[in-house]
Write an enzyme that holds these catalytic residues in place. Structure first.
Site, short mmCIF file in Angstrom:
data_model
loop_
_atom_site.label_atom_id
_atom_site.label_comp_id
_atom_site.label_asym_id
_atom_site.label_seq_id
_atom_site.Cartn_x
_atom_site.Cartn_y
_atom_site.Cartn_z
N ARG A 159 1.23 -1.22 -0.32
CA ARG A 159 -0.49 0.27 0.11
C ARG A 159 0.75 1.67 0.01
O ARG A 159 0.65 2.27 -0.82
CB ARG A 159 -0.92 0.19 1.30
CG ARG A 159 -1.92 -0.44 1.07
CD ARG A 159 -2.02 -1.89 0.81
NE ARG A 159 -3.22 -3.01 0.52
CZ ARG A 159 -3.71 -4.40 1.55
NH1 ARG A 159 -2.66 -4.05 2.00
NH2 ARG A 159 -4.52 -4.34 1.18
N ASP A 188 0.73 -7.07 -3.74
CA ASP A 188 -1.01 -6.41 -3.06
C ASP A 188 -2.22 -6.07 -4.27
O ASP A 188 -0.77 -6.23 -5.11
CB ASP A 188 -1.57 -6.10 -2.20
CG ASP A 188 -2.08 -6.34 -1.37
OD1 ASP A 188 -3.60 -6.30 -1.58
OD2 ASP A 188 -2.10 -6.68 0.08
N HIS A 259 -6.31 -10.78 -3.86
CA HIS A 259 -4.81 -9.98 -3.61
C HIS A 259 -4.40 -10.08 -4.62
O HIS A 259 -3.09 -9.45 -4.37
CB HIS A 259 -5.07 -9.88 -2.41
CG HIS A 259 -5.59 -9.24 -1.23
ND1 HIS A 259 -6.05 -8.00 -1.17
CD2 HIS A 259 -6.56 -9.26 -0.44
CE1 HIS A 259 -7.01 -7.79 -0.24
NE2 HIS A 259 -7.27 -9.18 0.41
N GLU A 323 -9.31 -13.11 2.28
CA GLU A 323 -10.39 -12.00 1.20
C GLU A 323 -10.45 -12.25 -0.23
O GLU A 323 -10.66 -11.50 -0.72
CB GLU A 323 -9.82 -10.49 1.93
CG GLU A 323 -9.67 -10.74 2.58
CD GLU A 323 -9.38 -9.73 3.45
OE1 GLU A 323 -10.47 -8.40 4.22
OE2 GLU A 323 -8.69 -8.53 2.50
N TRP A 464 -0.88 -3.23 8.24
CA TRP A 464 -0.88 -2.80 7.42
C TRP A 464 -0.81 -0.89 7.19
O TRP A 464 -1.44 -0.21 8.09
CB TRP A 464 -2.52 -3.30 7.21
CG TRP A 464 -2.45 -4.26 7.54
CD1 TRP A 464 -3.13 -5.40 8.57
CD2 TRP A 464 -2.05 -5.63 6.29
NE1 TRP A 464 -3.22 -6.53 8.38
CE2 TRP A 464 -2.50 -6.94 7.27
CE3 TRP A 464 -1.69 -5.46 5.14
CZ2 TRP A 464 -2.02 -7.95 6.49
CZ3 TRP A 464 -1.73 -6.86 5.14
CH2 TRP A 464 -1.50 -8.06 5.61
N GLU A 466 -2.25 0.89 4.43
CA GLU A 466 -3.51 2.20 3.93
C GLU A 466 -2.92 3.64 4.47
O GLU A 466 -3.34 4.70 3.73
CB GLU A 466 -4.73 1.55 3.91
CG GLU A 466 -5.10 -0.31 3.00
CD GLU A 466 -4.84 -1.07 4.03
OE1 GLU A 466 -5.47 -2.34 3.97
OE2 GLU A 466 -4.11 -1.18 5.23
#
Length: 757
Positions: A159, A188, A259, A323, A464, A466
């Site tokens: 990210r 990702d 992802h 996911e 993470w 983001e």
């Protein structure tokens, strides 16, 4: 040697007492009289090559921060004091353990294996005291070893990308506090960060995106700035060597089968949708496009993994597996045919087939895979290790099936979550994982038998990125929470004590200050609790902080005359509509501690009695019904645990407020949240009834509503009514409309303050 952490070994000028300063706390510390004093001839004596390298890693700090040019030797040089370093596999401690013996003449550090000597040196450095030109260590004996074999930290570099210098610094932080695993998230949807020579487009195309989401996900705003970067194989080899010298294993993560938008942007033929152009994702979240499980995809992934395994000697390769949206597979003729050919039940079975096929290939190379707990769905791969992030359930199921598991639940181990009040913290994804919660984490689920518990290897925390753009922000989210986790994983339960940990932590804050490390000071935030007062139209305020951090200075402001009342907090105090503004801050030597501002909004319902017919979700229950009349307006972030929102999933709010006396009523306002990306919708309609006796109610107003602001204040006005009891009903939307996230599911209804005028 390289610029290793500086933070540790800035210990000069800071008094260090063995029992009180070492993090993570050792198993046994036995002080003895006297000091070992360094002199210009003191040297490290490594009895074997590994111990010699451990001493070499440390010695540069003593040169840089103490002007002690210690040499490192593999045999006695016959002059001066020495610090003897050796490994002894017969040492009576667990793997990774060490023994330190400090006398006025010499110091001996014996490690069993797996970095024991380095861990002993790291503890020794925390004992250094400097007075004037004298540098010394108090005499004594330390015996120590870790409780868990897997002590990990994760960093997402997809990210947001972090350069090689910071990756080394991150590894230094881990080493300093005896963490032994770095989980490096390299691919990702938002970027492919590792050079794969057979597939150059992965970094030529997949490492770059044409913009990035700005603000919070719920805002859905983007810039147009090209962003990216990647690590060359040469750089990765250097980082692996750097970590190995510090006894840290790097586990790379190559995401599959989901992802993978960055990979599909480079090689679109790997997706299920043909004749299309994929883009490296600019925003966060979960995407529908995944790898298509055909032979060409598996050949691609096997070739990628060959290069990855050549770079990383780790026994584990992380393959993600989380996911994974199934819609592309459901609409793919090849996938549906494969399900039939392999006798799979559904797309979950196809995911299991995908992971198992990859696992067999990785196993054939002498390695094992780790996957997020979703790889349990459809059947667990034979030798896979589970990383349990959605709570304890994945680890429990894995351990019951005699599979190894690593604990990393979001509730305790997601360091991208807030660690303090959102209004005082950098923007984060949500959630709430404060320091004391991390420290209270037990990696062994209570439901496991002693035999099953042996399959829990340890734990790791995840960062993470983001919402984490810069190295300084990584430091902020990492520290001091990693110090708490290090003690969870290293220190025995008997030696753990949060108050004692805090006292040692304050010493380490001084070290971090010396190196200008951007650690979080969230523990200095003053929390508060609002409760009903015995007097009508007043509220009690309780301020919450650990006494070790100092006393609390309080100021209240009278809105009628502007006067200010300053005092030191001792006990809960009472405020009224005249004094709704309160500020609180720790008093002491700590600089730049945050100030907590409390702004109360009084109305006729504030502090009164309330009952709810439907209970809110346990996850969003705050202080129950009183939350709605405590005078505190919520922030727009309901995922923070300290939120003032009550959340109702698919059910209505039905409340009765007792004003305590008959009064005139002409309007009622309730606050509703709107965040359709999180399945949260305002009340479809609100109505009120009024009663003088609590039995016979007269309808006083009703309104249909369809708000679209983040926070909606819904007001129901009526002709003036007289009553003591007010019944309020806010109707849940019932079903999320089509075309929206979660369409067809039950929506959330989030309610905060109810105001009666």
């Amino acid at each position: 040697m390289k610029k290793w952490l500086g933070l540790v070994f800035i210990l000069m000028g800071l008094s260090a007492i063995a029992q009180n300063k070492i993090i993570p706390a050792p198993l046994s510390v036995k002080p003895a009289p006297g000091y070992f004093t360094f002199d210009p001839t003191t040297y490290f004596l490594g009895n074997d090559q590994v111990a010699y390298k451990d001493g070499y890693v440390i010695k540069d700090f003593l040169i840089k921060y103490y002007n002690l040019p210690l040499k490192t030797a593999t045999k006695s040089i016959g002059v001066g004091k020495h610090i003897a370093l050796k490994y002894d596999s017969t040492l009576a401690v667990a793997d990774g353990g060490y023994h330190i013996l400090i006398s006025p003449e010499n110091i001996t550090i014996t490690g069993k294996n797996n970095g024991g000597v380095l861990y002993g040196l790291l503890s020794l450095m925390q004992l250094i005291e400097k007075t004037g030109n004298t540098v010394q260590i108090p005499c004594g004996e330390i015996t120590d070893y870790p409780q868990f074999q897997y002590r990990g930290m994760h960093l997402d570099c997809s990210r947001h990308f972090f350069d090689m210098a910071f990756i080394k610094k991150y590894i230094d932080y881990l080493a300093m506090y005896k963490m032994n695993t770095f989980h490096w998230h390299l691919t990702d949807d938002q970027g492919w960060r590792i050079e794969i020579k057979q597939y150059p487009k992965l970094t030529e195309i997949g490492a770059w995106r044409d913009g990035t989401m700005v603000g919070h996900y719920r805002d859905q705003q983007y810039d147009n700035v090209r962003y990216g970067g990647f690590y060359t194989q040469k750089e990765i080899k250097e980082i692996v060597r750097y970590a190995t010298d510090r006894h840290i294993t790097i586990i790379p993560e190559i995401e599959m089968p989901g992802h993978c938008m960055a990979a599909l942007a480079a090689y679109p033929e790997l997706g299920c949708v043909k004749d299309t152009t994929y883009q490296v994702a600019k925003g966060w979240g979960v995407f529908e496009d995944v790898f298509c499980p055909n032979d060409s995809t598996f050949i691609f992934l096997e070739n990628v993994l060959d290069e990855v395994m050549a770079l990383f000697p780790s026994p584990y390769i992380h393959v993600g597996g989380d996911e994974v949206e199934k819609i592309r597979w459901k609409n793919c003729s090849h996938c549906q045919q494969l399900i039939k050919e392999k006798g799979l039940v559904n797309e979950h079975g196809l995911q299991s087939y995908f992971i198992q096929r990859i696992e067999k290939y990785v196993n054939s190379k002498g390695r094992s895979i780790i996957g997020w707990d979703e790889i349990l769905e459809g059947g667990l791969a034979q030798n896979a290790t589970i990383m349990s992030w959605r709570g304890e359930e994945g680890a429990i199921l894995a351990a019951q099936q005699k599979h190894y598991a690593i604990m990393t639940p979001g509730s305790h181990c997601y360091f991208d979550y807030y660690q303090g009040a959102p209004q005082l913290e950098p923007l984060a994804i949500g959630g709430f994982v404060p320091l004391d919660k991390v420290y209270g984490f037990n990696p062994i689920p209570a439901s496991l038998t002693p035999e099953q518990a042996t399959y829990i290897l340890g734990a790791q925390a995840n960062i993470w990125t983001e919402y984490i753009n810069f190295p300084e922000q990584v430091e902020y989210m990492l520290l001091p929470r990693m110090l708490a986790l290090s003690e969870v994983l290293w220190t025995s339960k008997e030696n753990k004590n949060y108050d004692d940990f805090l006292s040692r932590l304050l010493f380490h804050f001084q070290l971090l200050d010396k190196t200008n490390t951007n650690y979080a000071k969230s523990i200095y935030q003053i929390n508060y609790k609002v409760t009903p007062a015995s007097e009508l139209n007043k509220l009690n305020i309780t301020l919450l902080s650990n006494p070790q951090l100092g006393k609390i200075d309080v100021q209240t402001i009278n809105v009628l005359n502007g006067s200010k009342n300053n005092f030191t907090y001792e006990n809960p105090f009472t405020v009224s509509a005249e004094t709704p503004y309160i500020s609180a801050q720790l008093n002491g030597s700590i600089k730049n501690t945050p100030t907590t501002q409390i702004k109360l909004k009084f109305n006729k319902a504030t502090g009164k009695s309330i009952t709810l017919k439907n209970e809110p979700s346990k996850k969003y229950s705050a202080d129950g019904g009183f939350t709605l009349i405590n005078g505190v307006e919520a922030t727009v972030n309901p995922s923070w645990n300290g939120s003032e929102w009550l959340g109702f999933l698919g059910t209505d709010l039905q409340a009765i407020i007792d004003l305590g006396e008959i009064d005139s009523i002409h309007s009622v306002t309730i606050g509703c949240l709107y965040d359709k990306l999180s399945w949260i919708y305002p009340a479809e309609s609100v109505q009120i009834w009024v009663s003088t006796n609590g039995k016979n109610y007269e309808q006083a107003g009703k309104i249909k509503y369809n708000g679209d602001q983040k926070r909606n204040a819904i007001t129901i006005s009526s002709t003036v009514k007289t009553g003591r009891y007010i019944k309020i009903e806010a109707i849940n939307l019932g079903t999320i409309p089509s075309g929206n996230p979660g369409a067809g599911s039950k929506p959330w209804l989030f309610i905060d303050e109810i105001s009666v005028e």
